[in-house]
Scaffold this motif. Sequence first.
Motif, PDB file in Angstrom:
ATOM      1  N   UNK A 198     -16.298 -51.201  36.141  1.00  0.00           N
ATOM      2  CA  UNK A 198     -17.568 -50.797  36.741  1.00  0.00           C
ATOM      3  C   UNK A 198     -18.295 -51.979  37.385  1.00  0.00           C
ATOM      4  N   UNK A 199     -18.187 -53.163  36.763  1.00  0.00           N
ATOM      5  CA  UNK A 199     -18.808 -54.365  37.350  1.00  0.00           C
ATOM      6  C   UNK A 199     -18.125 -54.721  38.671  1.00  0.00           C
ATOM      7  N   UNK A 200     -16.805 -54.573  38.698  1.00  0.00           N
ATOM      8  CA  UNK A 200     -16.075 -54.840  39.942  1.00  0.00           C
ATOM      9  C   UNK A 200     -16.488 -53.857  41.027  1.00  0.00           C
ATOM     10  N   UNK A 201     -16.727 -52.580  40.616  1.00  0.00           N
ATOM     11  CA  UNK A 201     -17.151 -51.582  41.593  1.00  0.00           C
ATOM     12  C   UNK A 201     -18.509 -51.940  42.198  1.00  0.00           C
ATOM     13  N   UNK A 202     -19.394 -52.489  41.364  1.00  0.00           N
ATOM     14  CA  UNK A 202     -20.693 -52.942  41.876  1.00  0.00           C
ATOM     15  C   UNK A 202     -20.492 -54.020  42.935  1.00  0.00           C
ATOM     16  N   UNK A 203     -19.584 -54.985  42.667  1.00  0.00           N
ATOM     17  CA  UNK A 203     -19.316 -56.049  43.644  1.00  0.00           C
ATOM     18  C   UNK A 203     -18.754 -55.467  44.945  1.00  0.00           C
ATOM     19  N   UNK A 204     -17.870 -54.474  44.809  1.00  0.00           N
ATOM     20  CA  UNK A 204     -17.286 -53.850  46.001  1.00  0.00           C
ATOM     21  C   UNK A 204     -18.361 -53.139  46.814  1.00  0.00           C
ATOM     22  N   UNK A 205     -19.243 -52.412  46.130  1.00  0.00           N
ATOM     23  CA  UNK A 205     -20.305 -51.692  46.836  1.00  0.00           C
ATOM     24  C   UNK A 205     -21.286 -52.653  47.495  1.00  0.00           C
ATOM     25  N   UNK A 206     -21.539 -53.793  46.849  1.00  0.00           N
ATOM     26  CA  UNK A 206     -22.414 -54.804  47.468  1.00  0.00           C
ATOM     27  C   UNK A 206     -21.783 -55.353  48.757  1.00  0.00           C
ATOM     28  N   UNK A 211     -25.206 -47.811  56.387  1.00  0.00           N
ATOM     29  CA  UNK A 211     -26.003 -48.660  55.497  1.00  0.00           C
ATOM     30  C   UNK A 211     -26.636 -47.808  54.403  1.00  0.00           C
ATOM     31  N   UNK A 212     -27.207 -46.665  54.785  1.00  0.00           N
ATOM     32  CA  UNK A 212     -27.815 -45.789  53.787  1.00  0.00           C
ATOM     33  C   UNK A 212     -26.772 -45.311  52.771  1.00  0.00           C
ATOM     34  N   UNK A 213     -25.603 -44.961  53.262  1.00  0.00           N
ATOM     35  CA  UNK A 213     -24.537 -44.502  52.371  1.00  0.00           C
ATOM     36  C   UNK A 213     -24.117 -45.614  51.418  1.00  0.00           C
ATOM     37  N   UNK A 214     -23.990 -46.841  51.965  1.00  0.00           N
ATOM     38  CA  UNK A 214     -23.573 -47.967  51.111  1.00  0.00           C
ATOM     39  C   UNK A 214     -24.644 -48.287  50.077  1.00  0.00           C
ATOM     40  N   UNK A 215     -25.906 -48.173  50.433  1.00  0.00           N
ATOM     41  CA  UNK A 215     -26.977 -48.435  49.469  1.00  0.00           C
ATOM     42  C   UNK A 215     -26.966 -47.398  48.339  1.00  0.00           C
ATOM     43  N   UNK A 216     -26.733 -46.145  48.728  1.00  0.00           N
ATOM     44  CA  UNK A 216     -26.672 -45.103  47.701  1.00  0.00           C
ATOM     45  C   UNK A 216     -25.507 -45.345  46.745  1.00  0.00           C
ATOM     46  N   UNK A 217     -24.347 -45.718  47.284  1.00  0.00           N
ATOM     47  CA  UNK A 217     -23.183 -45.980  46.437  1.00  0.00           C
ATOM     48  C   UNK A 217     -23.432 -47.174  45.526  1.00  0.00           C
ATOM     49  N   UNK A 218     -24.100 -48.190  46.040  1.00  0.00           N
ATOM     50  CA  UNK A 218     -24.392 -49.365  45.220  1.00  0.00           C
ATOM     51  C   UNK A 218     -25.366 -49.012  44.107  1.00  0.00           C
ATOM     52  N   UNK A 219     -26.375 -48.203  44.424  1.00  0.00           N
ATOM     53  CA  UNK A 219     -27.321 -47.795  43.380  1.00  0.00           C
ATOM     54  C   UNK A 219     -26.637 -46.995  42.283  1.00  0.00           C
ATOM     55  N   UNK A 220     -25.708 -46.122  42.667  1.00  0.00           N
ATOM     56  CA  UNK A 220     -24.982 -45.320  41.684  1.00  0.00           C
ATOM     57  C   UNK A 220     -24.137 -46.193  40.772  1.00  0.00           C
ATOM     58  N   UNK A 221     -23.405 -47.137  41.367  1.00  0.00           N
ATOM     59  CA  UNK A 221     -22.534 -47.992  40.557  1.00  0.00           C
ATOM     60  C   UNK A 221     -23.346 -48.908  39.647  1.00  0.00           C
ATOM     61  N   UNK A 222     -24.520 -49.325  40.079  1.00  0.00           N
ATOM     62  CA  UNK A 222     -25.365 -50.167  39.232  1.00  0.00           C
ATOM     63  C   UNK A 222     -25.895 -49.361  38.040  1.00  0.00           C
ATOM     64  N   UNK A 223     -26.271 -48.107  38.295  1.00  0.00           N
ATOM     65  CA  UNK A 223     -26.750 -47.287  37.178  1.00  0.00           C
ATOM     66  C   UNK A 223     -25.649 -47.050  36.146  1.00  0.00           C
TER      67      UNK A 223
END
Length: 338
Positions: free
Chosen positions: A107-115, A73-85
């Motif tokens: 990049x928007x698709x990557x945000x959806x994937x990370x979410x 979960x922590x790893x996924x949150x970090x990846x999502x924060x990175x893709x959002x930035x």
Amino acid sequence: MEGIRVTAQPIFEEVAVSGSLSPFQQSRISAEVSGYVAAVHVDAGHEIRQGQSLADLDRELNQIDLQVAEAQVQRARAALGKSRRRLAEVDALIEKSYIAETQVKDLAAQVDIDQATLRAAEAEVARQQALLTRRRIEAPFNGIVARKLTEVGQWVDPGDELFELITPQRYFADLQVPQRYFSRIQAGDAIQLQLSDLERSRSVATVEQKVPLARDQGRTFLLRARIEKDGDQATIRRALIPGMSVSAKLRLATGRSGIAVPRDALIRYPDGRVTVWVTGGGSAYGAPLPVTEVIVSPGISFSGQVEIRSGLTEQAMVIVTGNEALSEGLQVIVRKPE
């Protein structure tokens, strides 16, 4: 001697049946997950409360799996924060045409994937927490441990029976009744119970339900009755156990009326004759009256009485006690039964 005036009354049929006691609740408790038993907190005969821990399975491996899931979960949150930035940075450049629109969409698709990855990781944490909770075997209701079928160190799989619990406060009488009486019994009917192993243990029970399935061998159906009250309630309930044999009398309406006399009023002879003694010349209590013997045709018995199909008319005075010593024409004084 005592006598009664006979009148027409509803005729009932009494049917003797047998069965056994069943607890209101009875459950075989099993594990939902695999593991070895780390602790057992109760034994057979113990009273337990709803939610009380009965046993615990080893938790070590599940705790490790939970820690792994929380790290994901922590790893996924970090990846999502990175893709959002990164997406926020390119949003500022697209207006000046410094970046292709396709890159922005990627990049928007990557945000959806990370979410989605984060939601999956959070779901895995919830699953591991649920599995961890299920390693504690709890009582589903208040009751008594009837059987303990596990020990510390035993490996168990889902479905393996660990305990059997019952509620001893309330019981049903499960009776096997001949199938021909099925339509004549209704829910709410009162029946008289006798606990076979206890003296003076008559109870009143109410028909709870009847199961519309006939047994192939005995041609009977299951009648379940709820025990309402007992003669000596405290003493009897302490002695009740599931599986105890019971007998019962079902009092079924026949739908007709007729004359019935107490069973003691009948005199049966070896040649098959059945007679009663009646008073002649009147039916007053307290006055000397002659008696005569009358042949009758008895019918069915119920509640200590016997139906008389022929030989008697309404308002006849029938001798109930002392009739064995009577002779034709003897004058007697009749009193009301106490």
